[in-house]
Design a protein around this motif. Structure first.
Motif, PDB file in Angstrom:
ATOM      1  N   GLU A 156     -13.407  18.551  -3.708  1.00 44.89           N
ATOM      2  CA  GLU A 156     -12.523  19.879  -2.778  1.00 44.89           C
ATOM      3  C   GLU A 156     -12.093  21.052  -4.119  1.00 44.89           C
ATOM      4  O   GLU A 156     -12.045  22.027  -4.105  1.00 44.89           O
ATOM      5  CB  GLU A 156     -10.830  19.288  -2.582  1.00 44.89           C
ATOM      6  CG  GLU A 156      -9.688  20.191  -2.173  1.00 44.89           C
ATOM      7  CD  GLU A 156      -8.356  18.991  -2.606  1.00 44.89           C
ATOM      8  OE1 GLU A 156      -7.451  20.217  -2.515  1.00 44.89           O
ATOM      9  OE2 GLU A 156      -8.788  18.014  -1.892  1.00 44.89           O
ATOM     10  N   GLY A 157     -11.351  20.221  -5.435  1.00 47.68           N
ATOM     11  CA  GLY A 157     -11.506  21.701  -6.332  1.00 47.68           C
ATOM     12  C   GLY A 157     -12.903  21.944  -7.157  1.00 47.68           C
ATOM     13  O   GLY A 157     -12.669  22.879  -7.251  1.00 47.68           O
ATOM     14  N   HIS A 158     -14.174  21.714  -6.680  1.00 46.19           N
ATOM     15  CA  HIS A 158     -15.486  22.659  -7.226  1.00 46.19           C
ATOM     16  C   HIS A 158     -15.467  23.448  -5.709  1.00 46.19           C
ATOM     17  O   HIS A 158     -15.943  25.031  -6.174  1.00 46.19           O
ATOM     18  CB  HIS A 158     -16.148  21.671  -7.073  1.00 46.19           C
ATOM     19  CG  HIS A 158     -18.233  21.792  -7.056  1.00 46.19           C
ATOM     20  ND1 HIS A 158     -18.191  22.574  -8.565  1.00 46.19           N
ATOM     21  CD2 HIS A 158     -18.580  22.775  -6.179  1.00 46.19           C
ATOM     22  CE1 HIS A 158     -19.629  23.275  -7.558  1.00 46.19           C
ATOM     23  NE2 HIS A 158     -19.736  23.016  -6.754  1.00 46.19           N
ATOM     24  N   ALA A 159     -15.530  23.096  -4.673  1.00 45.20           N
ATOM     25  CA  ALA A 159     -15.623  23.972  -3.151  1.00 45.20           C
ATOM     26  C   ALA A 159     -14.490  24.918  -3.774  1.00 45.20           C
ATOM     27  O   ALA A 159     -15.123  26.212  -3.437  1.00 45.20           O
ATOM     28  CB  ALA A 159     -15.262  23.038  -2.249  1.00 45.20           C
ATOM     29  N   LYS A 160     -12.969  25.154  -4.171  1.00 44.65           N
ATOM     30  CA  LYS A 160     -12.794  25.640  -4.531  1.00 44.65           C
ATOM     31  C   LYS A 160     -12.771  27.148  -5.304  1.00 44.65           C
ATOM     32  O   LYS A 160     -12.399  28.082  -5.019  1.00 44.65           O
ATOM     33  CB  LYS A 160     -11.124  26.110  -4.786  1.00 44.65           C
ATOM     34  CG  LYS A 160      -9.864  24.786  -3.411  1.00 44.65           C
ATOM     35  CD  LYS A 160      -9.046  24.129  -3.980  1.00 44.65           C
ATOM     36  CE  LYS A 160      -8.162  23.870  -1.982  1.00 44.65           C
ATOM     37  NZ  LYS A 160      -6.848  23.009  -2.544  1.00 44.65           N
ATOM     38  N   GLN A 161     -13.192  26.264  -6.350  1.00 45.52           N
ATOM     39  CA  GLN A 161     -13.512  27.365  -7.085  1.00 45.52           C
ATOM     40  C   GLN A 161     -15.089  28.159  -7.340  1.00 45.52           C
ATOM     41  O   GLN A 161     -14.977  29.422  -7.273  1.00 45.52           O
ATOM     42  CB  GLN A 161     -14.353  25.886  -9.303  1.00 45.52           C
ATOM     43  CG  GLN A 161     -12.382  25.973  -9.607  1.00 45.52           C
ATOM     44  CD  GLN A 161     -13.113  25.623 -10.988  1.00 45.52           C
ATOM     45  OE1 GLN A 161     -13.302  25.983 -11.417  1.00 45.52           O
ATOM     46  NE2 GLN A 161     -12.537  24.418 -11.476  1.00 45.52           N
ATOM     47  N   ILE A 162     -15.592  27.130  -6.511  1.00 44.21           N
ATOM     48  CA  ILE A 162     -17.022  27.960  -5.931  1.00 44.21           C
ATOM     49  C   ILE A 162     -16.753  29.110  -4.561  1.00 44.21           C
ATOM     50  O   ILE A 162     -17.070  30.584  -4.997  1.00 44.21           O
ATOM     51  CB  ILE A 162     -18.168  27.431  -5.517  1.00 44.21           C
ATOM     52  CG1 ILE A 162     -18.359  26.609  -6.160  1.00 44.21           C
ATOM     53  CG2 ILE A 162     -19.319  28.416  -4.690  1.00 44.21           C
ATOM     54  CD1 ILE A 162     -19.401  26.865  -7.822  1.00 44.21           C
ATOM     55  N   GLU A 163     -15.955  29.016  -3.808  1.00 51.51           N
ATOM     56  CA  GLU A 163     -15.377  30.108  -3.003  1.00 51.51           C
ATOM     57  C   GLU A 163     -15.042  30.882  -3.481  1.00 51.51           C
ATOM     58  O   GLU A 163     -15.144  32.539  -2.814  1.00 51.51           O
ATOM     59  CB  GLU A 163     -13.824  29.423  -2.152  1.00 51.51           C
ATOM     60  CG  GLU A 163     -13.557  30.106  -1.004  1.00 51.51           C
ATOM     61  CD  GLU A 163     -12.632  29.484  -0.350  1.00 51.51           C
ATOM     62  OE1 GLU A 163     -11.956  30.109   0.747  1.00 51.51           O
ATOM     63  OE2 GLU A 163     -12.033  28.408  -0.622  1.00 51.51           O
ATOM     64  N   ARG A 164     -13.842  31.259  -5.150  1.00 51.97           N
ATOM     65  CA  ARG A 164     -13.014  31.773  -5.744  1.00 51.97           C
ATOM     66  C   ARG A 164     -14.493  32.812  -5.815  1.00 51.97           C
ATOM     67  O   ARG A 164     -14.548  34.141  -5.912  1.00 51.97           O
ATOM     68  CB  ARG A 164     -12.398  31.918  -6.719  1.00 51.97           C
ATOM     69  CG  ARG A 164     -10.793  31.247  -5.703  1.00 51.97           C
ATOM     70  CD  ARG A 164     -10.121  31.101  -7.490  1.00 51.97           C
ATOM     71  NE  ARG A 164     -10.504  29.551  -8.397  1.00 51.97           N
ATOM     72  CZ  ARG A 164      -9.831  28.109  -7.870  1.00 51.97           C
ATOM     73  NH1 ARG A 164      -8.895  27.936  -7.444  1.00 51.97           N
ATOM     74  NH2 ARG A 164      -9.812  27.716  -9.044  1.00 51.97           N
ATOM     75  N   VAL A 165     -15.277  32.328  -6.991  1.00 54.78           N
ATOM     76  CA  VAL A 165     -16.235  33.148  -6.991  1.00 54.78           C
ATOM     77  C   VAL A 165     -17.334  34.235  -5.768  1.00 54.78           C
ATOM     78  O   VAL A 165     -17.058  35.132  -6.052  1.00 54.78           O
ATOM     79  CB  VAL A 165     -17.197  32.131  -7.464  1.00 54.78           C
ATOM     80  CG1 VAL A 165     -18.921  33.052  -7.848  1.00 54.78           C
ATOM     81  CG2 VAL A 165     -16.960  31.312  -8.800  1.00 54.78           C
ATOM     82  N   LEU A 166     -17.485  32.994  -4.370  1.00 55.64           N
ATOM     83  CA  LEU A 166     -17.636  33.851  -3.626  1.00 55.64           C
ATOM     84  C   LEU A 166     -17.326  35.280  -3.050  1.00 55.64           C
ATOM     85  O   LEU A 166     -17.667  36.270  -2.121  1.00 55.64           O
ATOM     86  CB  LEU A 166     -18.316  32.947  -2.701  1.00 55.64           C
ATOM     87  CG  LEU A 166     -19.736  31.601  -3.450  1.00 55.64           C
ATOM     88  CD1 LEU A 166     -19.711  30.941  -1.915  1.00 55.64           C
ATOM     89  CD2 LEU A 166     -20.662  32.323  -3.595  1.00 55.64           C
ATOM     90  N   ARG A 167     -15.980  34.495  -3.089  1.00 56.61           N
ATOM     91  CA  ARG A 167     -14.839  35.995  -2.744  1.00 56.61           C
ATOM     92  C   ARG A 167     -14.603  37.754  -3.501  1.00 56.61           C
ATOM     93  O   ARG A 167     -13.793  38.618  -2.869  1.00 56.61           O
ATOM     94  CB  ARG A 167     -13.216  35.323  -2.633  1.00 56.61           C
ATOM     95  CG  ARG A 167     -12.938  34.987  -1.896  1.00 56.61           C
ATOM     96  CD  ARG A 167     -11.539  35.155  -1.832  1.00 56.61           C
ATOM     97  NE  ARG A 167     -11.131  33.091  -1.209  1.00 56.61           N
ATOM     98  CZ  ARG A 167     -10.320  32.280  -1.529  1.00 56.61           C
ATOM     99  NH1 ARG A 167     -10.021  32.661  -2.788  1.00 56.61           N
ATOM    100  NH2 ARG A 167     -10.154  31.030  -1.313  1.00 56.61           N
TER     101      ARG A 167
END
Length: 257
Positions: A156-167
């Motif tokens: 969950e935490g890793h996925a959220k950090q990646i998502e912030r970069v992709l945004r």
């Protein structure tokens, strides 16, 4: 107090039964830990530290940390548990774990989240992929190709950090596959299945043939790892562990070449 509602054709849980079932995994986990504590004491250990790991942990940090713990306090039995972030948070509150690592500080009240180290986010690229013409890859270029991503339910935490970069760019990523570990991600990248986004240390530690790590254009994003423990105050054993984590965390994070 009925746990089951039975008819001649079926058996189902009652509302009380469903509530009881929610507590069963924690009860069994507590019993298993009690058994392990007794065994550790019988083996000569004088203390125990239960460490939960979520979202993966920087490979170069964990061996150094555990080696230092064994050197400094060999009498303390260390137990490791790989669990999703939500389970780690519940376990900290329920006294199933003493401390944990995760890539998220969104942990709710009662838990202290201390940033302890960072790892440079890199693009994992199959060898001979056309995107390798870029020494530093624009994020927009990455999103032209299919990606293999970590499962947000497991990491969950890793996925959220990646998502912030992709945004950062207004392009919807094409997710070819969701995986539960960086190791499997590197396998799929090596096979030419897709590009991956992972910490530099995870890519390096995989030793997967046919995977090339490239940085993104601009300021390199960092994947942050947090140390989680209850606000109520750490024990002496935990306090010493936190000090060791801080020493390991004072080392420079990995950087792109």
């Amino acid at each position: 107090m009925a746990l089951f509602a039975r008819t001649t054709r079926s058996t189902r849980l009652t509302r009380t039964g469903k509530l009881f079932l929610e507590h069963v995994p924690r009860v069994f986990a507590a019993l298993e830990q009690a058994r392990d504590s007794v065994r550790a004491s019988a083996s000569g250990f004088q203390g125990q530290l239960r460490i939960a790991l979520s979202d993966g942990i920087t490979p170069s940090r964990l061996p150094a940390l555990l080696a230092r713990c064994r050197l400094d306090e060999p009498e303390v039995d260390i137990r490791l548990f790989e669990v999703p972030l939500a389970q780690q948070i519940r376990g900290l509150h329920d006294d199933l774990y003493d401390v944990g690592f995760a890539q998220s500080d969104e942990v709710g009240g009662g838990i202290h989240a201390e940033p302890v180290w960072s790892d440079t986010l890199m693009v994992a690229v199959p060898a001979r992929h056309p995107i390798l013409s870029h020494k530093r890859i624009p994020l927009e270029e990455v999103l032209r190709y299919p990606l293999v991503m970590c499962d947000p339910d497991v990491c969950e935490g890793h996925a959220k950090q990646i998502e912030r970069v992709l945004r950062r760019v207004d392009i919807e990523p094409l997710v070819a596959e969701r995986v539960t570990s960086a190791d499997l991600m590197m396998v799929l990248v090596s096979a030419g299945f897709a590009l991956g986004l992972a910490g530099a240390a995870h890519i390096e530690a995989s030793h997967e043939v046919g995977v090339v790590a490239r940085p993104l254009v601009g300021r390199a994003p960092l994947l942050r790892t947090y140390l989680l423990y209850l606000d109520s105050g750490p024990s002496e054993v935990l306090s010493r562990f936190i000090e060791r984590v801080q020493i390991i965390g004072s080392q420079e994070p990995s950087k792109p070449e």
